[in-house]
Design a protein around this motif. Structure first.
Motif, mmCIF file in Angstrom:
data_model
loop_
_atom_site.group_PDB
_atom_site.id
_atom_site.type_symbol
_atom_site.label_atom_id
_atom_site.label_comp_id
_atom_site.label_asym_id
_atom_site.label_seq_id
_atom_site.Cartn_x
_atom_site.Cartn_y
_atom_site.Cartn_z
ATOM 1 N N PHE A 1 -18.832 19.889 -24.914
ATOM 2 C CA PHE A 1 -17.401 20.092 -25.125
ATOM 3 C C PHE A 1 -16.979 21.562 -25.130
ATOM 4 O O PHE A 1 -15.840 21.878 -24.779
ATOM 5 C CB PHE A 1 -16.971 19.444 -26.440
ATOM 6 C CG PHE A 1 -16.717 17.977 -26.336
ATOM 7 C CD1 PHE A 1 -15.440 17.474 -26.373
ATOM 8 C CD2 PHE A 1 -17.764 17.081 -26.189
ATOM 9 C CE1 PHE A 1 -15.195 16.118 -26.275
ATOM 10 C CE2 PHE A 1 -17.543 15.728 -26.092
ATOM 11 C CZ PHE A 1 -16.250 15.235 -26.138
ATOM 12 N N LEU A 2 -17.843 22.463 -25.554
ATOM 13 C CA LEU A 2 -17.439 23.858 -25.739
ATOM 14 C C LEU A 2 -16.926 24.550 -24.473
ATOM 15 O O LEU A 2 -15.950 25.302 -24.562
ATOM 16 C CB LEU A 2 -18.567 24.663 -26.380
ATOM 17 C CG LEU A 2 -18.656 24.486 -27.891
ATOM 18 C CD1 LEU A 2 -19.911 25.146 -28.437
ATOM 19 C CD2 LEU A 2 -17.425 25.034 -28.582
ATOM 20 N N PRO A 3 -17.523 24.341 -23.301
ATOM 21 C CA PRO A 3 -16.933 24.990 -22.123
ATOM 22 C C PRO A 3 -15.492 24.550 -21.884
ATOM 23 O O PRO A 3 -14.616 25.382 -21.599
ATOM 24 C CB PRO A 3 -17.839 24.546 -20.965
ATOM 25 C CG PRO A 3 -19.128 24.184 -21.595
ATOM 26 C CD PRO A 3 -18.774 23.642 -22.951
ATOM 27 N N GLY A 4 -15.223 23.277 -22.032
ATOM 28 C CA GLY A 4 -13.866 22.781 -21.851
ATOM 29 C C GLY A 4 -12.912 23.301 -22.910
ATOM 30 O O GLY A 4 -11.761 23.625 -22.624
ATOM 31 N N VAL A 5 -13.391 23.395 -24.144
ATOM 32 C CA VAL A 5 -12.559 23.932 -25.225
ATOM 33 C C VAL A 5 -12.185 25.378 -24.924
ATOM 34 O O VAL A 5 -11.026 25.776 -25.082
ATOM 35 C CB VAL A 5 -13.285 23.810 -26.584
ATOM 36 C CG1 VAL A 5 -12.577 24.616 -27.665
ATOM 37 C CG2 VAL A 5 -13.391 22.356 -26.997
ATOM 38 N N CYS A 6 -13.146 26.166 -24.468
ATOM 39 C CA CYS A 6 -12.868 27.567 -24.127
ATOM 40 C C CYS A 6 -11.827 27.661 -23.007
ATOM 41 O O CYS A 6 -10.901 28.489 -23.073
ATOM 42 C CB CYS A 6 -14.147 28.283 -23.712
ATOM 43 S SG CYS A 6 -15.290 28.577 -25.065
ATOM 44 N N LEU A 7 -11.974 26.828 -21.987
ATOM 45 C CA LEU A 7 -11.007 26.846 -20.889
ATOM 46 C C LEU A 7 -9.626 26.396 -21.357
ATOM 47 O O LEU A 7 -8.602 26.940 -20.916
ATOM 48 C CB LEU A 7 -11.509 25.978 -19.735
ATOM 49 C CG LEU A 7 -12.758 26.511 -19.032
ATOM 50 C CD1 LEU A 7 -13.240 25.511 -17.986
ATOM 51 C CD2 LEU A 7 -12.496 27.860 -18.393
ATOM 52 N N LEU A 8 -9.574 25.425 -22.254
ATOM 53 C CA LEU A 8 -8.288 24.992 -22.790
ATOM 54 C C LEU A 8 -7.639 26.091 -23.627
ATOM 55 O O LEU A 8 -6.415 26.282 -23.581
ATOM 56 C CB LEU A 8 -8.453 23.720 -23.620
ATOM 57 C CG LEU A 8 -8.618 22.442 -22.815
ATOM 58 C CD1 LEU A 8 -9.061 21.304 -23.716
ATOM 59 C CD2 LEU A 8 -7.319 22.091 -22.108
ATOM 60 N N LEU A 9 -8.430 26.820 -24.381
ATOM 61 C CA LEU A 9 -7.876 27.933 -25.152
ATOM 62 C C LEU A 9 -7.335 29.018 -24.225
ATOM 63 O O LEU A 9 -6.285 29.618 -24.495
ATOM 64 C CB LEU A 9 -8.928 28.495 -26.099
ATOM 65 C CG LEU A 9 -9.335 27.565 -27.238
ATOM 66 C CD1 LEU A 9 -10.464 28.180 -28.054
ATOM 67 C CD2 LEU A 9 -8.153 27.229 -28.128
ATOM 68 N N ALA A 10 -8.025 29.258 -23.115
ATOM 69 C CA ALA A 10 -7.522 30.221 -22.124
ATOM 70 C C ALA A 10 -6.188 29.734 -21.554
ATOM 71 O O ALA A 10 -5.246 30.521 -21.379
ATOM 72 C CB ALA A 10 -8.544 30.417 -21.005
ATOM 73 N N LEU A 11 -6.107 28.449 -21.276
ATOM 74 C CA LEU A 11 -4.859 27.886 -20.770
ATOM 75 C C LEU A 11 -3.742 28.032 -21.796
ATOM 76 O O LEU A 11 -2.615 28.388 -21.444
ATOM 77 C CB LEU A 11 -5.062 26.408 -20.424
ATOM 78 C CG LEU A 11 -3.817 25.638 -19.995
ATOM 79 C CD1 LEU A 11 -3.240 26.225 -18.707
ATOM 80 C CD2 LEU A 11 -4.150 24.166 -19.832
ATOM 81 N N ARG A 12 -4.046 27.802 -23.049
ATOM 82 C CA ARG A 12 -3.024 27.918 -24.094
ATOM 83 C C ARG A 12 -2.489 29.343 -24.180
ATOM 84 O O ARG A 12 -1.288 29.568 -24.293
ATOM 85 C CB ARG A 12 -3.567 27.481 -25.445
ATOM 86 C CG ARG A 12 -2.483 27.347 -26.486
ATOM 87 C CD ARG A 12 -3.026 26.872 -27.817
ATOM 88 N NE ARG A 12 -2.026 26.317 -28.684
ATOM 89 C CZ ARG A 12 -0.989 26.971 -29.192
ATOM 90 N NH1 ARG A 12 -0.801 28.222 -28.880
ATOM 91 N NH2 ARG A 12 -0.138 26.369 -29.998
ATOM 92 N N VAL A 13 -3.401 30.314 -24.123
ATOM 93 C CA VAL A 13 -2.973 31.717 -24.164
ATOM 94 C C VAL A 13 -2.090 32.030 -22.949
ATOM 95 O O VAL A 13 -1.051 32.682 -23.075
ATOM 96 C CB VAL A 13 -4.191 32.666 -24.219
ATOM 97 C CG1 VAL A 13 -3.767 34.112 -24.058
ATOM 98 C CG2 VAL A 13 -4.953 32.481 -25.513
ATOM 99 N N ALA A 14 -2.498 31.552 -21.785
ATOM 100 C CA ALA A 14 -1.722 31.820 -20.566
ATOM 101 C C ALA A 14 -0.350 31.147 -20.622
ATOM 102 O O ALA A 14 0.657 31.746 -20.229
ATOM 103 C CB ALA A 14 -2.498 31.345 -19.347
ATOM 104 N N LEU A 15 -0.297 29.912 -21.099
ATOM 105 C CA LEU A 15 0.983 29.196 -21.170
ATOM 106 C C LEU A 15 1.959 29.846 -22.142
ATOM 107 O O LEU A 15 3.170 29.796 -21.945
ATOM 108 C CB LEU A 15 0.762 27.739 -21.583
ATOM 109 C CG LEU A 15 0.167 26.800 -20.546
ATOM 110 C CD1 LEU A 15 -0.110 25.440 -21.180
ATOM 111 C CD2 LEU A 15 1.090 26.655 -19.354
ATOM 112 N N THR A 16 1.437 30.435 -23.200
ATOM 113 C CA THR A 16 2.307 31.033 -24.209
ATOM 114 C C THR A 16 2.580 32.507 -23.945
ATOM 115 O O THR A 16 3.219 33.166 -24.766
ATOM 116 C CB THR A 16 1.700 30.862 -25.615
ATOM 117 O OG1 THR A 16 0.413 31.463 -25.639
ATOM 118 C CG2 THR A 16 1.608 29.396 -25.996
ATOM 119 N N GLY A 17 2.111 33.013 -22.819
ATOM 120 C CA GLY A 17 2.389 34.400 -22.461
ATOM 121 C C GLY A 17 1.566 35.408 -23.226
ATOM 122 O O GLY A 17 1.980 36.555 -23.396
ATOM 123 N N GLY A 18 0.402 35.003 -23.656
ATOM 124 C CA GLY A 18 -0.482 35.908 -24.390
ATOM 125 C C GLY A 18 -1.080 36.972 -23.484
ATOM 126 O O GLY A 18 -0.957 36.911 -22.259
#
Length: 89
Positions: A46-63
């Protein structure tokens, strides 16, 4: 729907589903001879997917882009560890 994506909450929902799935995998019996999946196996899967999802969250929120890069980069070692563990079996 647009607010769900722009706020990054869509990623939160996916992560909640992943936590539920991980819990289910921890408690169910395997068809392949083992009683249950080991927690480390589940984490490494699960951890690789979790990391990619966190990257997506940062990108979506303009981080800041360095955080996107850190999260994407962090997924790779977890992926390699998962592959190595699966191959060792």
């Amino acid at each position: 729907m647009s607010a769900l994506f722009s706020s990054g909450h869509v990623v939160d929902l996916i992560l909640i589903v992943m936590v539920i799935e991980a819990g289910w995998l921890l408690t169910r019996k395997s068809r392949f001879g083992r009683d249950r999946m080991q927690p480390l196996d589940i984490a490494l899967a699960f951890l690789p997917g979790v990391c990619l999802l966190l990257a997506l969250r940062v990108a979506l929120t303009g981080g800041p882009w360095p955080w996107v890069a850190v999260a994407v980069t962090a997924s790779f070692p977890f992926h390699l560890l998962d592959l190595a563990r699966r191959r060792a079996r």
